[in-house]
Enzyme design. Structure first.
Site, PDB file in Angstrom:
ATOM      1  N   SER A 221       1.008  -1.232  -0.066  1.00 35.96           N
ATOM      2  CA  SER A 221       0.046  -0.075  -0.067  1.00 35.96           C
ATOM      3  C   SER A 221       0.819   1.398   0.145  1.00 35.96           C
ATOM      4  CB  SER A 221      -0.868   0.068   1.244  1.00 35.96           C
ATOM      5  OG  SER A 221      -0.366  -0.369   2.285  1.00 35.96           O
TER       6      SER A 221
ATOM      7  N   LYS B  68      15.549 -15.876 -15.836  1.00 36.04           N
ATOM      8  CA  LYS B  68      16.226 -16.465 -17.038  1.00 36.04           C
ATOM      9  C   LYS B  68      16.121 -17.893 -17.165  1.00 36.04           C
ATOM     10  CE  LYS B  68      18.850 -13.038 -19.001  1.00 36.04           C
ATOM     11  NZ  LYS B  68      19.066 -12.707 -20.067  1.00 36.04           N
TER      12      LYS B  68
ATOM     13  N   THR C  29      26.724 -21.621 -23.909  1.00 34.01           N
ATOM     14  CA  THR C  29      26.448 -20.118 -23.796  1.00 34.01           C
ATOM     15  C   THR C  29      27.660 -19.381 -23.265  1.00 34.01           C
ATOM     16  OG1 THR C  29      24.590 -18.678 -23.456  1.00 34.01           O
ATOM     17  CG2 THR C  29      25.286 -20.261 -21.647  1.00 34.01           C
TER      18      THR C  29
ATOM     19  N   SER D  54      28.556 -14.463 -17.702  1.00 36.23           N
ATOM     20  CA  SER D  54      28.949 -14.791 -16.274  1.00 36.23           C
ATOM     21  C   SER D  54      27.856 -14.557 -15.231  1.00 36.23           C
ATOM     22  CB  SER D  54      30.090 -13.954 -15.947  1.00 36.23           C
ATOM     23  OG  SER D  54      29.540 -12.446 -16.021  1.00 36.23           O
TER      24      SER D  54
ATOM     25  N   GLN E 198      23.782 -19.347 -15.336  1.00 33.05           N
ATOM     26  CA  GLN E 198      23.270 -20.154 -14.128  1.00 33.05           C
ATOM     27  C   GLN E 198      22.133 -20.613 -14.519  1.00 33.05           C
ATOM     28  OE1 GLN E 198      22.623 -18.410 -10.016  1.00 33.05           O
ATOM     29  NE2 GLN E 198      24.049 -16.747 -10.562  1.00 33.05           N
TER      30      GLN E 198
ATOM     31  N   TYR F 187      25.360 -25.266 -10.216  1.00 36.92           N
ATOM     32  CA  TYR F 187      24.257 -25.622 -11.005  1.00 36.92           C
ATOM     33  C   TYR F 187      24.467 -26.798 -11.925  1.00 36.92           C
ATOM     34  CZ  TYR F 187      21.106 -21.983  -9.050  1.00 36.92           C
ATOM     35  OH  TYR F 187      20.392 -21.137  -8.259  1.00 36.92           O
TER      36      TYR F 187
ATOM     37  N   ASP G 127      -3.332  -2.350 -16.600  1.00 37.09           N
ATOM     38  CA  ASP G 127      -3.352  -1.151 -17.743  1.00 37.09           C
ATOM     39  C   ASP G 127      -1.896  -1.163 -18.406  1.00 37.09           C
ATOM     40  OD1 ASP G 127      -6.038  -0.444 -17.413  1.00 37.09           O
ATOM     41  OD2 ASP G 127      -5.266   0.240 -15.398  1.00 37.09           O
TER      42      ASP G 127
ATOM     43  N   GLY H  92      19.165  -7.075 -22.925  1.00 40.80           N
ATOM     44  CA  GLY H  92      19.253  -7.301 -24.621  1.00 40.80           C
ATOM     45  C   GLY H  92      17.780  -7.262 -25.007  1.00 40.80           C
ATOM     46  N   GLY H  93      16.765  -7.250 -24.282  1.00 37.12           N
ATOM     47  CA  GLY H  93      15.304  -7.086 -24.513  1.00 37.12           C
ATOM     48  C   GLY H  93      14.544  -8.305 -24.668  1.00 37.12           C
ATOM     49  N   GLY H  94      15.279  -9.759 -24.293  1.00 36.89           N
ATOM     50  CA  GLY H  94      14.497 -10.711 -24.454  1.00 36.89           C
ATOM     51  C   GLY H  94      13.268 -10.826 -23.573  1.00 36.89           C
TER      52      GLY H  94
END
Lengths: 324, 324
Positions: A31, A55, A78, A81, A86, A118, A175, A183-185
């Site tokens: 709030s 990601k 890939t 860093s 990850q 990982y 809205d 990068g915009g993915g």
């Protein structure tokens, strides 16, 4: 509108494909934040996603599809860093494929440890962007690997789009959505899904200063200097100045042309606000979208924008080197 | 077993009474933590409770009951510079009563600001414990206020018990619960509810070093030096050495006699583990129960204890003065 390299159908199939492995992340409200913004805000907690960032969605979708298309694929490669490295390591392990992540030798030890943790094999390279690409290409050829790039790939974009499908299921009458951008993915995937589900929705992108996005969007031109540069910011997950080629094409058409640019200090205040008020650990890139909704410009936006989604994109911040 | 000052019926009524105002806090799991502990762990995120700690439960229950019993009550008074002070301020405001919180003048400005922020009038006093009680008594008499103490009160204990009712609804087959302890209100409420719902469940309490609880529980005696002392710890929410009189009576009967005592360093590691792995902001007191389940002693507990609840009691940590 030009044809899109990713359709809403691709996003829906990605949702189905990745759902068994991933968290449906919760949405939080606050709030105090609503009062500051003068609107209802809905914070999508991708910091609580597997691997600590959104990601995992795109990486997993791309890797599952790679295996579907070529069941004999020997592994995944890939370069990253950060969060994408990850995510690729984690996602490859989920589908029992070896992964190779190319990382500059000078990257922080904590990031290398996380990627190894990982289950990926870490390949160190030099510090120039071209060093990364060369190392990736060499590995890919030698070992017959599938390359999963961090953002400029239809399968990655479709995976990130699942964020919007979930969010609009959780809060159908949004809205607008505020999305941090590098990068915009993620912004591309969200824009494709959200605009299909709710054509009037506005997708605002938020970056550190110096990204030149508003000029690029308004002119429809890639005005960035080459070779590509990094922005001067402590928000390490969103340091790229340039969008990808697919993502620029998508976002020039679907995103609001006036991008938000936030200073390091504003992003720090955004991170501290979420940690203090919501008790969630978020990284600086998430602080960018928080800073945007708490900013003066937000107050002056069209009052018809009543309900706003805010993407808390990740929570991978170094607790021993907080930026304040 | 001696008769209890709080019954399971009191706890159930508290649950009903406070539910409309409070969050049903989520339960998180973490495979890395499970591997370390050798059991399945279920983290109850009371850091996501209103006011950032479980204290909102007990304070609200006590205040709602005070108003029920005496509809003309003029207001609420308590003494606390910490989570209980914020909880009383917040809960009083919910039921439209003025509140007065007595705080030592030397308390950190950030804590005073938080208590005022929730709408209480702040009354400053000297630094001795007796100064607090005198200031409270004076206010109570002058203004006809109801006193809501931080832990040694049946209505406060019953309110905190709601944590266990929720947790055992969320994870019915728990074998044990780890509870951070200071005055003992939360541990008492949890023990009363959990032991009623599942008589074989074990309630372990966790404190900073020097609390002498194991000796007190085993002897059934209050072995603490008087006047009451504070423990030497950075876990500011659990600094009391002594339990209350009601809470000592309850816990001597219901809690496991071997209490866990954790060092500051272990609690810091507990806090960092949760922030790093779960992306939740927790305070040092919550770090205590985390440290306990990650400790060597945990590994040596009866292997029949397979599923363990861990109370993340709060998230009010000073981000500008983290203890590492």
């Amino acid at each position: 509108m030009a044809e899109m390299p990713v359709t809403f159908g691709n996003v829906l199939k990605a949702c189905e494909r990745i759902a068994p492995y991933l968290n449906r992340t919760p949405v939080f409200t606050c709030s105090t934040a609503d009062e500051i913004a003068g609107r209802k805000l809905f914070f999508k907690a991708e910091n609580l996603q597997k691997t600590g960032s959104f990601k995992a969605r795109g990486a997993l979708n791309a890797i599952l599809l790679a295996k579907e298309r070529k069941p004999t694929v020997a592994g995944i490669v890939t370069h990253s860093s950060g969060n994408h490295g990850q995510a690729v390591a984690w996602a490859s392990k989920r589908v029992n494929l070896p992964s190779y992540v190319v990382v500059p030798a000078m990257a922080p030890a904590s990031k290398k440890t996380a990627i190894r943790g990982y289950g990926a094999q870490l390949i160190e390279c030099g510090s120039k962007p071209s060093d990364r690409y060369e190392a990736c290409d060499k590995l890919q050829a030698e070992k017959d690997l599938e390359m999963v790039p961090p953002f400029d790939h239809p399968d990655v974009i479709a995976g990130q789009g699942s964020i919007a499908v979930e969010l609009l299921d959780q809060v159908p009458d949004l809205d607008a959505i505020m999305v941090p951008i590098s990068g915009g993915g993620m912004a591309s995937g969200i824009a494709i899904a959200a605009k299909h589900m709710k054509p009037d929705i506005k997708v605002f992108v938020v970056s550190p200063q110096g990204k030149l996005l508003t000029d690029c969007f308004k002119s429809g031109q890639r005005l960035w200097p080459n070779p590509p540069e990094y922005l001067n910011t402590t928000a390490d997950a969103i340091r790229l100045q340039q969008l990808g080629h697919l993502t620029f094409n998508i976002l020039s058409q679907l995103a609001e042309k006036d991008a938000f640019e936030m200073s390091d200090e504003e992003m720090i205040q955004g991170v501290k606000f979420i940690m203090h008020r919501m008790k969630l650990v978020v990284e600086m890139a998430a602080g960018a979208s928080v800073a945007a909704v708490l900013s003066d410009r937000m107050k002056s936006l069209d009052p018809a924008i009543k309900k706003v989604g805010v993407i808390l994109c990740g929570g991978n911040i170094d607790l021993d080197n907080l930026p304040w």
